[in-house]
Design an enzyme around this catalytic site. Structure first.
Site, short mmCIF file in Angstrom:
data_model
loop_
_atom_site.label_atom_id
_atom_site.label_comp_id
_atom_site.label_asym_id
_atom_site.label_seq_id
_atom_site.Cartn_x
_atom_site.Cartn_y
_atom_site.Cartn_z
N GLU A 148 0.86 -1.18 0.00
CA GLU A 148 0.00 0.00 0.00
C GLU A 148 0.90 1.24 0.00
O GLU A 148 1.81 1.33 0.82
CB GLU A 148 -0.89 0.02 1.24
CG GLU A 148 -1.85 -1.14 1.34
CD GLU A 148 -2.63 -1.07 2.65
OE1 GLU A 148 -3.50 -0.19 2.78
OE2 GLU A 148 -2.36 -1.90 3.53
N ARG A 157 5.00 -13.74 10.19
CA ARG A 157 5.66 -12.44 10.12
C ARG A 157 6.97 -12.48 10.91
O ARG A 157 7.07 -13.15 11.94
CB ARG A 157 4.76 -11.35 10.68
CG ARG A 157 3.51 -11.10 9.87
CD ARG A 157 2.70 -9.94 10.42
NE ARG A 157 3.44 -8.68 10.31
CZ ARG A 157 2.94 -7.50 10.66
NH1 ARG A 157 1.72 -7.42 11.16
NH2 ARG A 157 3.65 -6.40 10.51
N LYS A 176 3.13 0.19 10.62
CA LYS A 176 3.21 1.42 9.83
C LYS A 176 2.50 2.57 10.54
O LYS A 176 2.96 3.71 10.52
CB LYS A 176 2.61 1.18 8.45
CG LYS A 176 2.99 2.24 7.42
CD LYS A 176 2.35 1.96 6.07
CE LYS A 176 2.85 0.69 5.46
NZ LYS A 176 2.29 0.48 4.10
#
Length: 569
Positions: free
Chosen positions: A45, A271, A281
């Site tokens: 993104e 992750r 983020k």
């Protein structure tokens, strides 16, 4: 100095690495699924800069594609224009290229598919598989149910096809306010899989898109855009982090409803987090906006652009990813593992130089005041096949580290102390005779004598000198600013707080940056390029910062060397 170019990673061979992801892909190739092809992608993104966690995802997707002779795409998930900026798009592309990964001519955007996604949504409405809902967000949460209780149908779920088509068209045309309506898939509100309880497909956002302008007032949700984008591009394996495992049934359901033959396989992996580090983020944006750091590229940030500015080589980041491997579960590895990969890489390729961080003046009393000599000192002593040297000046007045002198030193302190002889790297053997103190008792100057017969650092009589220290000629030294970085957070897990109401910012390390503005460096560093890395001998690895000017060089501490004396103490 020769500019150091970070080598591009070579493609893996199929047997180079093995883990559960590669095992699954290899099985598909062997069975002829997707005609034996492998095609992966990285779908960021554009609402922030990439961080070290993203590097793990990029590395995984790229390496698997190249390992099996496949293709790798870069596709921006640009479905929320309120948070996206071209700055982030350009930054992400720069970061991926710097890391050494190549999408070749396969650069795509979810916005490339807005028209197709809209047509597919129309088809779902016509098939009574999607409807326009007027519930508010809060009402939708209430209707959705819980993990133990089924949801209930929206009162708008049974609208006619004609009404839904009309309302959806009017949503697209901007007739309704943001938040007043959404388009939802009609699946099963009693499903044990919450993501299948009539998920939203489109929301109203009256914001111009940086690529499509004012064409759209509705934008697709991630789950509606993601799988279809994969299918359009011919992605075979949608490799994503474990948080999307509960989205896989919806990923598959959407693909089963549209008129496209290709159906990618979603596979999840754990992750990778690193101790003393935040990779959310949203929280990284807070660090920037609240002034805890000096921007996204602050060398204390785990962003790729921050690590690059700090001096981390791209090859070290790639090697780190290979060393930690791939797991099915989320995990946190110690920051020391990443730093070890950085040291290993820089130790092989970084040229050596001398820098004195906290200067202490040395007067060589038996050296002529008007004399100076230039010594050829190896640039790459770690590589015996590389005979490149640099010239370093020696004069009557020198600088050494304050910590290289100790009054009443113990036996195993092989540095300067009254009566002790030390090798000044590449120059002469010097004996400390006297320490000069100021009114407060601080040592401000050392008086030493040198052995003229020991040029190069060895004595013709063969006497052994245990200690070797670095130095800089006072007459020729460049004044430099050294930025000493340490971890941004005091705790391995920054989310662990002591008091209720605190958050991760309570664990910010107030000493994560120390500025040494009176460091002395050898004159060869006047020609250092921005971003160039060096090992400052006996100190650590440093990279020249973009803040540098011709009269004011600035170097960032990338990672320190191990201190053998600290172990002795």
């Amino acid at each position: 100095m020769t500019k150091i170019v970070d080598p591009k990673p070579e493609a893996d061979t199929p047997d180079a690495v093995s883990d559960f992801l590669r095992t699954a892909v290899a099985k598909d190739v062997e069975n002829g699924r997707f005609q034996g092809k492998v095609h992966t992608r990285f779908p960021p993104e554009p609402n922030g800069y990439l961080h070290i966690g993203h590097a793990n995802a990029i590395h995984t997707n790229y390496r698997i594609a190249t390992q099996f002779g496949g293709l790798f795409n870069l596709r921006f998930d640009d479905t929320n224009p309120t948070k996206e900026e071209t700055e982030y798009v350009e930054g992400i592309m720069n970061d991926i290229q710097w890391l050494g990964y190549d999408w070749e001519d396969r650069l795509y955007y979810a916005s490339d598919y807005f028209d197709q996604l809209y047509e597919w949504a129309i088809n779902l409405i016509k098939e009574s598989k999607a409807y326009v809902d007027d519930l508010s967000q809060e009402e939708m949460r209430q209707y959705r149910g819980t993990l133990t209780e089924p949801g209930k149908n929206s009162p708008y779920r049974d609208r006619s096809v004609e009404e839904n088509l009309d309302l959806f068209e009017r949503m697209k045309n901007g007739e309704f306010e943001e938040g007043s309506r959404v388009l939802r898939a009609k699946i099963d509100m009693s499903s044990p899989i919450i993501n299948l309880r009539d998920p939203a497909m489109y929301r109203i956002l009256k914001a111009p898109h940086w690529r499509t302008g004012d064409k759209w007032c509705i934008y697709p949700m991630y789950d509606w855009a993601h799988g279809q984008s994969d299918a359009i591009e011919g992605i075979t394996h949608s490799l994503c982090s474990l948080e999307y495992v509960n989205h896989r049934p919806l990923y598959d359901w959407f693909l089963d409803q549209i008129d496209i033959a290709h159906h990618p396989q979603q596979i999840e992996f754990g992750r990778l987090s690193i101790s003393h580090t935040i990779t959310s983020k949203r929280k990284l944006i807070r660090l920037v906006q609240e002034g805890h750091v000096n921007g996204w590229d602050d060398p204390r940030m785990p962003t790729i652009v921050g690590l690059r500015r700090r001096g981390y080589p791209a090859a070290a980041i790639r090697n780190f990813q290979d060393s930690v491997g791939m797991a099915r579960y989320n995990r946190t590895v110690d920051l020391a593992m990443l730093e070890a990969a950085v040291r290993d890489e820089l130790n092989q390729h970084a040229p050596r130089a001398m820098a004195v961080l906290r200067p202490l003046r040395v007067i060589v009393t038996n050296y002529p005041e008007d004399k100076e000599e230039w010594f050829d000192i190896p640039v790459y002593p770690q590589d015996k096949s590389n005979i490149t040297t640099r010239q370093v000046p020696f004069s009557r007045e020198l600088f050494v580290e304050q910590e290289d002198y100790m009054e009443n030193a113990p036996r195993k302190f092989y540095r300067l102390s009254e009566g002790r002889e030390v090798r000044f790297l590449g120059a002469y053997l010097l004996t400390c005779n006297e320490a000069i103190k100021d009114a407060d008792g601080n040592v401000v100057e050392l008086r030493c004598t040198y052995d003229p017969e020991s040029r190069g650092g060895n004595s013709p009589d063969g006497r052994k000198v245990r200690g070797t220290i670095h130095w800089v000629s006072a007459r020729h030294a460049l004044n430099a600013e050294l930025r000493q970085y340490s971890t941004l957070f005091n705790r391995p897990n920054p989310e662990e707080v002591d008091e209720e109401g605190q958050d991760f910012t309570a664990n910010i390390n107030p000493n994560s940056l120390e500025i040494l503005d009176n460091a002395k460096v050898e004159p060869s560093l006047a020609f250092a390029e921005i971003g160039a890395s060096y090992q400052f001998m006996r100190q650590g690895y440093y990279a020249k910062d973009p803040d540098s000017t011709e009269d004011h060089p600035v170097f960032n501490l990338t990672v320190a060397l191990r201190d053998s004396w600290a172990k002795v103490k």
